[in-house]
Enzyme design. Sequence first.
Site, PDB file in Angstrom:
ATOM      1  N   GLY A 231      25.006  75.421  -2.900  1.00 33.51           N
ATOM      2  CA  GLY A 231      23.754  76.138  -2.706  1.00 33.51           C
ATOM      3  C   GLY A 231      23.906  77.258  -1.709  1.00 33.51           C
ATOM      4  O   GLY A 231      24.886  77.319  -0.983  1.00 33.51           O
ATOM      5  N   PRO A 233      23.350  79.721   1.578  1.00 34.84           N
ATOM      6  CA  PRO A 233      23.390  79.362   2.993  1.00 34.84           C
ATOM      7  C   PRO A 233      22.012  78.994   3.519  1.00 34.84           C
ATOM      8  O   PRO A 233      21.006  79.533   3.058  1.00 34.84           O
ATOM      9  CB  PRO A 233      23.883  80.628   3.682  1.00 34.84           C
ATOM     10  CG  PRO A 233      24.388  81.513   2.632  1.00 34.84           C
ATOM     11  CD  PRO A 233      23.799  81.090   1.343  1.00 34.84           C
ATOM     12  N   THR A 235      20.287  76.257   3.288  1.00 30.72           N
ATOM     13  CA  THR A 235      19.400  75.385   2.536  1.00 30.72           C
ATOM     14  C   THR A 235      19.524  73.933   2.977  1.00 30.72           C
ATOM     15  O   THR A 235      18.901  73.057   2.387  1.00 30.72           O
ATOM     16  CB  THR A 235      19.689  75.478   1.026  1.00 30.72           C
ATOM     17  OG1 THR A 235      21.089  75.441   0.829  1.00 30.72           O
ATOM     18  CG2 THR A 235      19.133  76.752   0.463  1.00 30.72           C
ATOM     19  N   GLY A 236      20.345  73.693   3.978  1.00 27.12           N
ATOM     20  CA  GLY A 236      20.395  72.341   4.539  1.00 27.12           C
ATOM     21  C   GLY A 236      21.513  71.480   4.000  1.00 27.12           C
ATOM     22  O   GLY A 236      21.400  70.263   4.011  1.00 27.12           O
ATOM     23  N   LYS A 237      22.607  72.081   3.556  1.00 35.66           N
ATOM     24  CA  LYS A 237      23.712  71.284   3.027  1.00 35.66           C
ATOM     25  C   LYS A 237      24.351  70.447   4.127  1.00 35.66           C
ATOM     26  O   LYS A 237      24.567  69.245   3.960  1.00 35.66           O
ATOM     27  CB  LYS A 237      24.750  72.204   2.379  1.00 35.66           C
ATOM     28  CG  LYS A 237      24.196  72.989   1.195  1.00 35.66           C
ATOM     29  CD  LYS A 237      25.257  73.834   0.531  1.00 35.66           C
ATOM     30  CE  LYS A 237      25.762  74.952   1.403  1.00 35.66           C
ATOM     31  NZ  LYS A 237      24.731  75.954   1.744  1.00 35.66           N
ATOM     32  N   THR A 238      24.639  71.105   5.247  1.00 38.82           N
ATOM     33  CA  THR A 238      25.240  70.382   6.364  1.00 38.82           C
ATOM     34  C   THR A 238      24.304  69.273   6.827  1.00 38.82           C
ATOM     35  O   THR A 238      24.719  68.133   7.051  1.00 38.82           O
ATOM     36  CB  THR A 238      25.509  71.356   7.525  1.00 38.82           C
ATOM     37  OG1 THR A 238      26.233  72.467   7.017  1.00 38.82           O
ATOM     38  CG2 THR A 238      26.293  70.701   8.613  1.00 38.82           C
ATOM     39  N   GLU A 457       2.655 103.606   1.090  1.00 35.63           N
ATOM     40  CA  GLU A 457       2.302 102.183   1.182  1.00 35.63           C
ATOM     41  C   GLU A 457       0.937 101.915   0.558  1.00 35.63           C
ATOM     42  O   GLU A 457       0.747 100.887  -0.101  1.00 35.63           O
ATOM     43  CB  GLU A 457       2.320 101.713   2.638  1.00 35.63           C
ATOM     44  CG  GLU A 457       3.690 101.813   3.316  1.00 35.63           C
ATOM     45  CD  GLU A 457       4.796 101.104   2.557  1.00 35.63           C
ATOM     46  OE1 GLU A 457       4.518 100.112   1.863  1.00 35.63           O
ATOM     47  OE2 GLU A 457       5.950 101.562   2.630  1.00 35.63           O
ATOM     48  N   HIS A 460       1.420 101.514  -3.141  1.00 32.97           N
ATOM     49  CA  HIS A 460       1.878 100.174  -3.520  1.00 32.97           C
ATOM     50  C   HIS A 460       0.704  99.206  -3.531  1.00 32.97           C
ATOM     51  O   HIS A 460       0.494  98.454  -4.486  1.00 32.97           O
ATOM     52  CB  HIS A 460       2.885  99.647  -2.489  1.00 32.97           C
ATOM     53  CG  HIS A 460       4.277 100.186  -2.644  1.00 32.97           C
ATOM     54  ND1 HIS A 460       4.960 100.148  -3.824  1.00 32.97           N
ATOM     55  CD2 HIS A 460       5.120 100.732  -1.729  1.00 32.97           C
ATOM     56  CE1 HIS A 460       6.175 100.666  -3.640  1.00 32.97           C
ATOM     57  NE2 HIS A 460       6.290 101.033  -2.373  1.00 32.97           N
ATOM     58  N   ASP A 533      12.738 101.186  -3.949  1.00 32.51           N
ATOM     59  CA  ASP A 533      11.770 100.824  -4.987  1.00 32.51           C
ATOM     60  C   ASP A 533      12.335 101.123  -6.365  1.00 32.51           C
ATOM     61  O   ASP A 533      12.245 100.314  -7.284  1.00 32.51           O
ATOM     62  CB  ASP A 533      10.479 101.647  -4.825  1.00 32.51           C
ATOM     63  CG  ASP A 533       9.788 101.364  -3.500  1.00 32.51           C
ATOM     64  OD1 ASP A 533      10.010 100.282  -2.947  1.00 32.51           O
ATOM     65  OD2 ASP A 533       9.032 102.237  -3.039  1.00 32.51           O
TER      66      ASP A 533
HETATM   67  P1  ADP Z   1      23.675  75.051   5.160  1.00 35.24           P
HETATM   68  O1  ADP Z   1      24.715  74.085   5.591  1.00 35.24           O
HETATM   69  O2  ADP Z   1      23.165  74.818   3.781  1.00 35.24           O
HETATM   70  O3  ADP Z   1      24.038  76.479   5.368  1.00 35.24           O
HETATM   71  P2  ADP Z   1      22.314  73.931   7.363  1.00 35.24           P
HETATM   72  O4  ADP Z   1      22.293  72.500   7.012  1.00 35.24           O
HETATM   73  O5  ADP Z   1      23.361  74.340   8.316  1.00 35.24           O
HETATM   74  O6  ADP Z   1      22.393  74.814   6.074  1.00 35.24           O
HETATM   75  O7  ADP Z   1      20.884  74.338   7.892  1.00 35.24           O
HETATM   76  C1  ADP Z   1      20.697  75.002   9.094  1.00 35.24           C
HETATM   77  C2  ADP Z   1      19.425  74.535   9.751  1.00 35.24           C
HETATM   78  O8  ADP Z   1      18.296  74.913   9.000  1.00 35.24           O
HETATM   79  C3  ADP Z   1      19.350  73.042   9.855  1.00 35.24           C
HETATM   80  O9  ADP Z   1      19.938  72.586  11.014  1.00 35.24           O
HETATM   81  C4  ADP Z   1      17.861  72.783   9.852  1.00 35.24           C
HETATM   82  O10 ADP Z   1      17.320  72.959  11.141  1.00 35.24           O
HETATM   83  C5  ADP Z   1      17.330  73.894   8.986  1.00 35.24           C
HETATM   84  N1  ADP Z   1      17.147  73.433   7.605  1.00 35.24           N
HETATM   85  C6  ADP Z   1      17.779  73.918   6.527  1.00 35.24           C
HETATM   86  N2  ADP Z   1      17.364  73.299   5.407  1.00 35.24           N
HETATM   87  C7  ADP Z   1      16.463  72.382   5.783  1.00 35.24           C
HETATM   88  C8  ADP Z   1      15.672  71.415   5.084  1.00 35.24           C
HETATM   89  N3  ADP Z   1      15.761  71.285   3.746  1.00 35.24           N
HETATM   90  N4  ADP Z   1      14.850  70.631   5.786  1.00 35.24           N
HETATM   91  C9  ADP Z   1      14.761  70.775   7.121  1.00 35.24           C
HETATM   92  N5  ADP Z   1      15.472  71.647   7.834  1.00 35.24           N
HETATM   93  C10 ADP Z   1      16.312  72.462   7.193  1.00 35.24           C
HETATM   94 ZN    ZN Z   2       8.003 101.717  -1.427  1.00 38.51          ZN
HETATM   95 MG    MG Z   3      26.326  74.629   6.768  1.00 34.96          MG
END
Ligand code: ADP
Ligand code: ZN
Ligand code: MG
Length: 636
Positions: A231, A233, A235-238, A457, A460, A533
């Site tokens: 996914g 960056p 999005t909370g993979k770590t 603006e 738009h 645009d």
């Molecule tokens: P990734 O590894 O996908 O790049 P991270 O896990 O490092 O993303 O996310 C960075 C921070 O963003 C997390 O420590 C958290 O604070 C926040 N975060 C990201 N996704 C979520 C989520 N789904 N729910 C809650 N917090 C999130």
């Molecule tokens: Zn414009």
């Molecule tokens: Mg990460």
Amino acid sequence: MPENKKVTPQKPDPEEEKKRQQQMQRRMSFSVSYLLVGMIVLWLFQEFVLTPMLFQASEIPYSEFKQKLADKQIVEVTLRANDIIGKMKNPTPNATPAVVPFETIGSAESDSKLIEQLQAAEVSFTFQRPPSPIGSFLVAWILPLLLLGGFWYLMYRRTMGGAGGGLGSIFGVGKSKATEVKADDVGVTYKDVGGADEAIGELQEIIQFLKTPEQFAKLGGRIPKGVLLVGPPGTGKTLLAKATAGEAHVSFFETSGSEFVEMFVGVGAARVRDLFEQARKAAPAIVFIDEIDAIGQSRAGAVRFGGNDEREQTLNQLLAEIDGFQTTHIAPVIIMAATNRPEVLDPALLRAGRFDRQIAVGNPDLIGRLQILKIHSKGITLAPDFDWERAARMTPGFSGADIANVMNEAALLAARRNAESVTLADFESAIERVVAGLEKRSRVMNEGERRTVAYHESGHALVAELVPHGDPVSKISIVPRSRGALGYTMQMPTEDRYLLTMDELQDRIAVMLGGRAAEKVVCGEISTGASDDIMRASELARRMVTEFGMSEKLGTVRYAGQQLQYLGGAVEDSSNVSQETRELIDREVQRIVTEQYERAQNLLREHRAALEALTQLLLTKETVDGSAVKAALGKG
Ligand code: ADP
Ligand code: ZN
Ligand code: MG
């Protein structure tokens, strides 16, 4: 320039990329400068230490030597193969030092009387074996080189922030740099992850296995060893991987793919070995490798400059480890990895028995964003009337990390104005700040430019309000932003959309071109401010023609080439489209864009008074909200 910004932040994660490059550069410049310094030191060493040490004596003619010998000036000599060195009394009397070294060419063999004379003069003398050339070579070159090499290595480890640094690190090269988090210290669970219910659902099985491996062993099922989280960056993979360890209550080893890519071949592989050894000792455990594309890049494909051997060895070692470890019920080890570029991964990594579970982690939907907002507002004092749902609606396309960031910015903004609590207005300003950058009031625009931006603006905003499917306008501003936008119109969709009709897409194009249309209608003159645009409008029109089958002339056929990239920059391969078709596509794209441009102009001509009113309001107030647009049109 003015921009109809839908709140869609861009996140190609340039930070990470930059860091990586900087590190490479640091390495290169370190090695090069070290080489230069090393050469100079070596030269100095030879010139001023070695040479004087070995040949410090002044050379005198053999006849003079014999004379001095006869005069009892010689103190001691060493007879070597081809020359004689020794000490004699200082030729200048009473000077210090009393004896000085000398050297002369000659030998006992060529002067048969020498020994007798030496004995007669009572000079102490010794013979010396001819020095082996290897010995002197060793002393002059190899020894200093070894010293330099060792020293360089120490420095290198230091600079690279190697484990420990200093002497110990020489022996710790092959040690994995992964940090181990013990089960009790993980501290996050799925409660801390919002909007990832599907991913969490898929991970349940892994948790079950880590918790009660016996159960699985009894049934004889094969448990996946590897899980790949895919996914964009942020999005909370770590977070998800760590929370999985938290839920299963197992140790968590966190490392990043780039930590295995070293300059020395073999180091990465050694680290992989060490990592898995540690994990097996700590089992049950989860090993998490972030950005696995750094090592797992396909071995076919582009030949990279250097570092390829190392990468390949590391990857092979990783594959061997994955194949080698048995996820037995005694010591289960699960390997999780994350990437945002699955398409570059080596197929060997993805085959069954390795990372055969792939879990997509996408940007959260409305409900997910709401959950994430709640998670990240813990510890923040929100106004009692803070409208969660509206806040969630304001952030379509945001990742979890973006939302966390906005919430934090909102708290900072509220603190700055000494408020008791964070309001929705703070939250909105925080979004603007994150999306468009800081306000840059210091940028001076001349009055003419300001007027152009205000018309643009307003254009738009009015078109967005006038077309049937336009997303409502929430804010218009002509305050320049640090990220280059001279003004912007923010629209707020009422809901997340997954399907769009052709009418809706056309309306979007009309809104995108509304800015340029206003400039044309009012001034009859157009500026460079609409380039973004125009780009977005053309792109959308092209997709309508080539991907969505929305052109009658071209029919419901896909003409877009295969998308070779998954996320980020798309590389299009359109080699299977004929020349005539390509021309037809171009004409259709042009037709769609032009039609909408005309339509926007007509709408604005019809509502010329509203355009003037809104523009004047903007010029005086700089920032107005959506109700002003309705008011200008006599609605609301
Ligand atoms: P990734 O590894 O996908 O790049 P991270 O896990 O490092 O993303 O996310 C960075 C921070 O963003 C997390 O420590 C958290 O604070 C926040 N975060 C990201 N996704 C979520 C989520 N789904 N729910 C809650 N917090 C999130
Ligand atoms: Zn414009
Ligand atoms: Mg990460």
